[in-house]
Design a protein around this motif. Sequence first.
Motif, PDB file in Angstrom:
ATOM      1  N   PRO A  92       0.844  -1.186   0.000  1.00 24.83           N
ATOM      2  CA  PRO A  92       0.000   0.000   0.000  1.00 24.83           C
ATOM      3  C   PRO A  92       0.891   1.252   0.000  1.00 24.83           C
ATOM      4  O   PRO A  92       1.891   1.307   0.691  1.00 24.83           O
ATOM      5  CB  PRO A  92      -0.788  -0.106   1.308  1.00 24.83           C
ATOM      6  CG  PRO A  92      -0.765  -1.564   1.626  1.00 24.83           C
ATOM      7  CD  PRO A  92       0.559  -2.075   1.113  1.00 24.83           C
ATOM      8  N   GLY A  93       0.551   2.193  -0.812  1.00 21.04           N
ATOM      9  CA  GLY A  93       1.374   3.398  -0.914  1.00 21.04           C
ATOM     10  C   GLY A  93       2.329   3.351  -2.079  1.00 21.04           C
ATOM     11  O   GLY A  93       3.007   4.322  -2.378  1.00 21.04           O
ATOM     12  N   GLY A  94       2.444   2.193  -2.758  1.00 18.27           N
ATOM     13  CA  GLY A  94       3.238   2.115  -3.984  1.00 18.27           C
ATOM     14  C   GLY A  94       4.623   1.540  -3.882  1.00 18.27           C
ATOM     15  O   GLY A  94       5.252   1.274  -4.893  1.00 18.27           O
ATOM     16  N   THR A  95       5.151   1.354  -2.681  1.00 20.13           N
ATOM     17  CA  THR A  95       6.489   0.778  -2.548  1.00 20.13           C
ATOM     18  C   THR A  95       6.472  -0.671  -3.017  1.00 20.13           C
ATOM     19  O   THR A  95       5.579  -1.429  -2.697  1.00 20.13           O
ATOM     20  CB  THR A  95       6.951   0.836  -1.078  1.00 20.13           C
ATOM     21  OG1 THR A  95       6.921   2.181  -0.637  1.00 20.13           O
ATOM     22  CG2 THR A  95       8.366   0.273  -0.922  1.00 20.13           C
ATOM     23  N   VAL A  96       7.505  -1.044  -3.771  1.00 19.38           N
ATOM     24  CA  VAL A  96       7.642  -2.425  -4.228  1.00 19.38           C
ATOM     25  C   VAL A  96       8.632  -3.144  -3.315  1.00 19.38           C
ATOM     26  O   VAL A  96       9.754  -2.669  -3.107  1.00 19.38           O
ATOM     27  CB  VAL A  96       8.133  -2.473  -5.697  1.00 19.38           C
ATOM     28  CG1 VAL A  96       8.380  -3.909  -6.128  1.00 19.38           C
ATOM     29  CG2 VAL A  96       7.121  -1.798  -6.613  1.00 19.38           C
TER      30      VAL A  96
END
Length: 101
Positions: A92-96
């Motif tokens: 969540p939030g875009g971090t991979v």
Amino acid sequence: MVDQIPFKTGDEVTFHITVCSDATGQTPAAEIQGAASITADTTSASYTIPWDGVLDAVTEGSIIAFYTHTPADGSASSTSQEAIVRYSRQQPGGTVCGPEN
């Protein structure tokens, strides 16, 4: 990991893993086979899927896995059914996620 299977000393369990770039397992991105040599009578066997070149092959998709059990006594090998799971390294939030997180 496979559980509740009566493995005997000397048996070989080969795990067949395919990482796919889609959720339905139609687009392979990486494949690997890993073997577990059974060194004592047991009811479980496992294999750790490598990060480099396999789990890092896609950000989102699916993993298909099955195993082949080759008994040490020379009797016929058996192959499990395939299992498929959705796979995502996206937080969540875009971090991979990577190997450290």
